[in-house]
Write an enzyme that holds these catalytic residues in place. Structure first.
Site, PDB file in Angstrom:
ATOM      1  N   CYS A   2       1.001  -1.130   0.157  1.00 23.58           N
ATOM      2  CA  CYS A   2       0.181   0.111  -0.258  1.00 23.58           C
ATOM      3  C   CYS A   2       1.108   1.204   0.005  1.00 23.58           C
ATOM      4  CB  CYS A   2      -0.808   0.053   1.305  1.00 23.58           C
ATOM      5  SG  CYS A   2      -1.527  -1.548   1.369  1.00 23.58           S
TER       6      CYS A   2
HETATM    7  N1  GLN Z   1      -0.884  -6.782   3.836  1.00 18.36           N
HETATM    8  C1  GLN Z   1      -1.678  -5.555   4.160  1.00 18.36           C
HETATM    9  C2  GLN Z   1      -2.927  -5.893   3.363  1.00 18.36           C
HETATM   10  O1  GLN Z   1      -3.359  -6.978   2.941  1.00 18.36           O
HETATM   11  C3  GLN Z   1      -0.990  -4.554   3.485  1.00 18.36           C
HETATM   12  C4  GLN Z   1      -0.794  -4.447   2.049  1.00 18.36           C
HETATM   13  C5  GLN Z   1       0.055  -3.663   1.332  1.00 18.36           C
HETATM   14  O2  GLN Z   1       0.863  -2.992   2.054  1.00 18.36           O
HETATM   15  N2  GLN Z   1      -0.271  -3.475   0.207  1.00 18.36           N
HETATM   16  O3  GLN Z   1      -3.785  -4.918   3.302  1.00 18.36           O
END
Ligand code: GLN
Length: 233
Positions: A2
């Site tokens: 994210c």
């Molecule tokens: N693992 C977290 C999620 O599934 C964050 C994912 C991310 O950083 N892309 O939301």
């Protein structure tokens, strides 16, 4: 991964921080520039912010499982949402994780806001009792809150040691300060005359953006930015 963004400074509108910048979170939701894991961030988003009108220092949050670019209602109110402390994030869900508003950062313990860029094996974390979602980031947030925000750097280093594949970029705020870690992903800081921005990637090409080295804790308070190397680096 994210992408997240924090602001600490004079009150600014959420529109100016999140939607307006040429490469801000809105654009990062479909065209991030530095993202190493995942192509876009279309699995939801969230923003939290503080206001003197809210009781007992608690933040307000707006979260959605829909892409930020489709949230026209939010876009219409964002110019009038102003705050001196903002934590926002757009989400690219890790495979197997639920797509729901409760899985979108920022998470809260009532006072703090917390966002996680990355991935962690939930098996290395204590069984969650009050996580907002079963998503790894929410379980990690509950663990960090339980250990105390003053131990954020130590907690990240311990979780990173327990799960060598973890990526643990955290961004948290409590209305008066921001804390962030780098552990496997990018982070940049912009010192402005009116405050400090910390973000997974720069929201524009201003020359004052600086990159935070990996495995560091960033503390932002009263216009000051301090960096500390995390154990295990
Ligand atoms: N693992 C977290 C999620 O599934 C964050 C994912 C991310 O950083 N892309 O939301």
């Amino acid at each position: 991964m994210c992408r997240h963004l924090g602001w600490l400074g004079t009150p600014m509108s959420v529109h100016s921080l999140v939607l307006a910048p040429p490469n801000g979170l809105l654009v990062q939701s479909y065209a991030p520039r530095r993202q190493k894991h995942g192509l876009m961030n279309a699995d939801g988003w969230g923003v939290g912010f503080y206001s003197p009108e809210l009781p007992a220092g608690a933040p307000a949050r707006w979260r959605s499982a829909a892409p930020l670019w489709g949230d026209a209602s939010f876009a219409s109110v964002a110019p009038v949402l102003t705050s001196g402390c903002v934590v926002a994030a757009v989400r690219s869900a890790t495979i197997g994780m639920p797509i729901e508003a409760a899985a979108c950062a920022p998470f809260t313990d009532g006072r703090w806001l917390l966002s996680h860029n990355g991935i962690v094996d939930r098996a290395v974390l204590p069984a969650p009792t009050d996580a907002e979602s079963v998503v790894d980031s929410a379980v990690l947030a509950a663990h960090i809150f339980a250990r105390g925000m003053d131990r954020l750097g130590e907690t990240v280093a311990r979780v990173g040691a327990a799960d060598p594949n973890a990526r643990l970029n955290i961004l948290a705020g409590d209305g008066t300060r921001l804390l962030a870690t780098t552990w496997g992903d990018t982070l940049s800081v912009l010192r402005r005359p009116d405050g400090v921005v910390v973000a997974s990637e720069p929201y524009d090409d201003h020359p004052d953006w600086t990159d935070v080295p990996d495995r560091h804790l960033v503390e932002i308070y009263d216009g000051q930015v301090s960096l500390t190397a995390l154990k295990g680096s």
